[in-house]
Motif scaffolding. Structure first.
Motif: not given
Ligand code: SF4
Length: 165
Positions: A73-76, A101-108, A120-121
Motif C-alpha cells: 500500500l502506497v500512501t500519499e 518497473g519493479l514488478k511488484l505483484k499487488e499494489v494499491k 487508487v487501483d
C-alpha cells in the motif's frame, strides 16, 4: 531530450493540473519560493520527514509504503486537494512504476488529505491510462516552448502566476 524515465510524481501532478506549469517545472523554472502554498508545502514536508517513512527510489518519492495482507500500500498525504484528479494521477504514477518497473505483484494506493481519502487501483485500465499520460508528458516537455498561457480559476492560487499573469 527529456525521456519518460525522468518523469517524477510532481510532474505528473502538474501535467494534470496545467500543461504550462508542467512544462515550466520540467525546464527547471521553479515557482516563487515565497508563495504561501509553497511555504506551507515545505512545512508539511518537514513534518512528513519526522513522522513518516519517506520512500525514495529513482524518481519515486511518496510518503509511505506499507505491506498489507496480500498487497503493498502506497500512501500519499496532501495538505489540500484542490485538484483531486491530479493527486490521484500522481499516486497512480507511483503504482505504475512499482508494478511495471519493479514488478511488484499487488499494489494499491491511498491518497489522504485531512479526512478525505481516495483509493487508487493499479487496474489494467488505469495502468494503460498512465502509459498514455507518460507518452504525452514526454511529448509536452520536449516542446521547445511552453504552451501558451490561458487563464483558468486555478491560476489565482498557482505559485507560477508571476510567470503567467
Ligand atoms: S498561472 Fe495558470 S497557466 Fe500559469 S502555470 Fe499556473 S495554472 Fe498554469
Amino acid at each position: 531530450m527529456f525521456s519518460k524515465d525522468q518523469i517524477a510524481g510532481t510532474l505528473v501532478n502538474y501535467y494534470i493540473t496545467c500543461k504550462r506549469e508542467a512544462w515550466l517545472y520540467a525546464h527547471h523554472i521553479y515557482p516563487d519560493q515565497e508563495d504561501e502554498n509553497m511555504a506551507l508545502g515545505r512545512v508539511m514536508a518537514e513534518i512528513k520527514e519526522q513522522n513518516l517513512q519517506d520512500f525514495a527510489f529513482a524518481n519515486l518519492k511518496f510518503d509511505k509504503l506499507s505491506k498489507e495482507r496480500g498487497h503493498y500500500l502506497v500512501t500519499e498525504y496532501k495538505k489540500s486537494l484542490k485538484n483531486p484528479e491530479a493527486g490521484k494521477m500522481q499516486l497512480l504514477f507511483y503504482l505504475y512504476v512499482l508494478k511495471i518497473g519493479l514488478k511488484l505483484k499487488e499494489v494499491k494506493g491511498k491518497l489522504v488529505s485531512g479526512k478525505t481519502v481516495f483509493l487508487v487501483d493499479a487496474s489494467e485500465e488505469n495502468l494503460n491510462m498512465m502509459k498514455e499520460i507518460l507518452i504525452d508528458i514526454e511529448k509536452l516537455v520536449n516542446m521547445p516552448t511552453a504552451p501558451k498561457f490561458e487563464y483558468k480559476k486555478i491560476c489565482d492560487n498557482c505559485a507560477y502566476r508571476n510567470y503567467c499573469m
